[in-house]
Design an enzyme around this catalytic site. Structure first.
Site, PDB file in Angstrom:
ATOM      1  N   ASP A 127       3.970   1.014   9.132  1.00 49.81           N
ATOM      2  CA  ASP A 127       4.607  -0.222   9.608  1.00 49.81           C
ATOM      3  C   ASP A 127       3.990  -0.767  10.900  1.00 49.81           C
ATOM      4  O   ASP A 127       4.228  -1.911  11.258  1.00 49.81           O
ATOM      5  CB  ASP A 127       6.100   0.019   9.863  1.00 49.81           C
ATOM      6  CG  ASP A 127       6.848   0.387   8.605  1.00 49.81           C
ATOM      7  OD1 ASP A 127       6.314   0.169   7.510  1.00 49.81           O
ATOM      8  OD2 ASP A 127       7.975   0.919   8.725  1.00 49.81           O
ATOM      9  N   ARG A 265       7.376 -14.677 -10.633  1.00 49.40           N
ATOM     10  CA  ARG A 265       7.500 -13.239 -10.890  1.00 49.40           C
ATOM     11  C   ARG A 265       7.362 -12.477  -9.575  1.00 49.40           C
ATOM     12  O   ARG A 265       6.798 -12.987  -8.613  1.00 49.40           O
ATOM     13  CB  ARG A 265       6.393 -12.771 -11.833  1.00 49.40           C
ATOM     14  CG  ARG A 265       6.423 -13.392 -13.197  1.00 49.40           C
ATOM     15  CD  ARG A 265       7.496 -12.752 -14.069  1.00 49.40           C
ATOM     16  NE  ARG A 265       7.371 -13.227 -15.433  1.00 49.40           N
ATOM     17  CZ  ARG A 265       6.654 -12.602 -16.376  1.00 49.40           C
ATOM     18  NH1 ARG A 265       6.013 -11.492 -16.093  1.00 49.40           N
ATOM     19  NH2 ARG A 265       6.583 -13.093 -17.582  1.00 49.40           N
TER      20      ARG A 265
HETATM   21  O1  F6P Z   1       8.561   3.681   7.790  1.00 44.95           O
HETATM   22  C1  F6P Z   1       7.665   3.675   6.753  1.00 44.95           C
HETATM   23  C2  F6P Z   1       8.284   3.142   5.483  1.00 44.95           C
HETATM   24  O2  F6P Z   1       7.290   3.157   4.481  1.00 44.95           O
HETATM   25  C3  F6P Z   1       8.928   1.763   5.593  1.00 44.95           C
HETATM   26  O3  F6P Z   1       8.017   0.693   5.516  1.00 44.95           O
HETATM   27  C4  F6P Z   1       9.905   1.788   4.454  1.00 44.95           C
HETATM   28  O4  F6P Z   1      10.992   0.924   4.692  1.00 44.95           O
HETATM   29  C5  F6P Z   1      10.356   3.201   4.439  1.00 44.95           C
HETATM   30  O5  F6P Z   1       9.344   3.968   5.045  1.00 44.95           O
HETATM   31  C6  F6P Z   1      10.664   3.714   3.053  1.00 44.95           C
HETATM   32  O6  F6P Z   1      11.068   5.018   3.174  1.00 44.95           O
HETATM   33  P1  F6P Z   1      11.354   6.018   1.960  1.00 44.95           P
HETATM   34  O7  F6P Z   1      10.020   6.383   1.386  1.00 44.95           O
HETATM   35  O8  F6P Z   1      12.014   7.183   2.582  1.00 44.95           O
HETATM   36  O9  F6P Z   1      12.201   5.270   0.994  1.00 44.95           O
END
Ligand code: F6P
Length: 342
Positions: A127, A265
């Site tokens: 992120d 889509r």
């Molecule tokens: O923080 C990294 C991240 O990939 C975010 O972008 C995303 O919201 C989250 O982790 C998803 O987490 P998980 O794989 O635990 O669902």
């Protein structure tokens, strides 16, 4: 010294490159020993470890994921969590920890340091939303994966005169959406930092169709419409209090189809953005952060996070690094807006 290494939170490409750099320099230059703790904070909490020497880190530089495993375990949410960690470290003769993680994992590291545990933090997250560091490894890889997807979607959207909505990761910060959208020539980019007006987005989409060119809309999973609520997949919270996101792309495609009369889509890139081999940029960044982390540990400079500032790798107090999330400034968003709808 005997140093424990762990990786916590969502995995990302480059974690193995950090582990390799820490162990290679730690053993060769300083003669330290290492213990690999499994699955984030769960490892030291439950005493789950594995050997971690030069042999174990051979060949892992290009490998995605983490050889140590990961989890979102929060020891502060578990009874006697901190005491159990301290006991397990003592039982395994571990003097210090190198914790590789994002805001949650490093938040725990910050508190443990205040409670007397010797910790060094290494920032990671696709992120790119951690404070005090200009970039986190994993981000460049994720952006390139999303950009390639956008490139491919352009050609198929074109053939079918459709709108394609691409949902990318980014809970509170829209860095992936911004960079992938800019690099991929998206028609509109929607971020968590600014609520969007669905009528305006539909207007951009219409305009793009007028130019005989199919629109690609890039939306971060945490983006929200003006007066709406965040679209949630389910309301369950993880140990750090985060909801599971996903669904805004589908909602938006339905809205755009209804408002423009053109088929729309959705493609949700999801965990594809976190998997596979790191880019060269991420491998180099992860390696440099690992080298600085083992130097900090060797010097006993506890409570620090290694960080990239400009092109230098520096050390900052963990507390400073985890104080607030680094979100996209609106002036950066304005750069992207120049291209919307045209
Ligand atoms: O923080 C990294 C991240 O990939 C975010 O972008 C995303 O919201 C989250 O982790 C998803 O987490 P998980 O794989 O635990 O669902």
């Amino acid at each position: 010294m005997r140093i424990g290494v762990l990786t916590g939170g969502g995995d990302c490409p480059g974690l193995n490159a950090v582990i390799r750099a820490v162990v290679r320099k730690g053993v060769a230059s300083y003669g330290h020993e290492f213990v690999g703790f499994r699955d984030g904070w769960k490892g030291p909490l439950e005493g789950l470890s594995r050997p971690l020497g030069i042999a174990e880190v051979r060949g892992i530089l290009p490998r995605g994921g983490t050889i140590l495993g990961s989890s979102r375990t929060n020891p502060f949410k578990i009874e006697n969590g901190v005491e159990r960690i301290k006991e397990n470290l003592a039982a395994q003769g571990v003097d210090a920890l190198i914790a590789i993680g994002g805001e949650d994992t490093l938040g725990v590291a910050t508190k443990l340091h205040e409670l007397g545990v010797n910790v060094i933090g290494v920032p990671k997250t696709i992120d790119n939303d951690l404070g005090a560091t200009d970039y986190t490894f994993g981000f460049d890889t994720a952006v390139n994966i999303a950009m390639e997807a956008i490139d491919r979607l352009h050609t198929t959207a074109e053939s079918h005169h459709r709108t394609l909505v691409v949902e990318v990761m980014g809970r509170h910060a829209g860095w992936i959406a911004l960079h992938a959208g800019l690099a991929g020539g998206a028609n509109v980019i929607l971020l968590p930092e600014r609520n969007f007006d669905v009528e305006q987005v539909a207007g951009y989409v219409e305009k793009r169709f007028q130019h005989q060119y199919a629109p690609i809309v890039v939306v971060a999973e945490g983006a929200q419409p003006l007066e709406g609520q965040m679209v949630l997949q389910n309301q369950e919270l993880d140990a750090f209090g985060h909801v599971r996101l996903g669904g805004i792309g589908q909602w938006l495609a339905e809205q755009l189809e209804a408002k423009t009369g053109k088929e729309a889509r959705t493609v949700v890139l999801g965990h594809i953005q976190r998997g596979g081999t790191p880019t060269a940029f991420d491998r180099v960044l992860a390696t440099r952060l690992g080298l600085q982390a083992i130097d900090a540990a060797h010097e006993g400079d506890w409570g620090k996070m290694v960080a990239m500032q400009s092109t230098d790798i520096v050390r900052v107090p963990l507390a400073e690094a985890t104080r607030e999330l680094k979100t996209v400034p609106l002036e950066r968003y304005a750069e992207a807006e120049v291209f919307f709808g045209s």
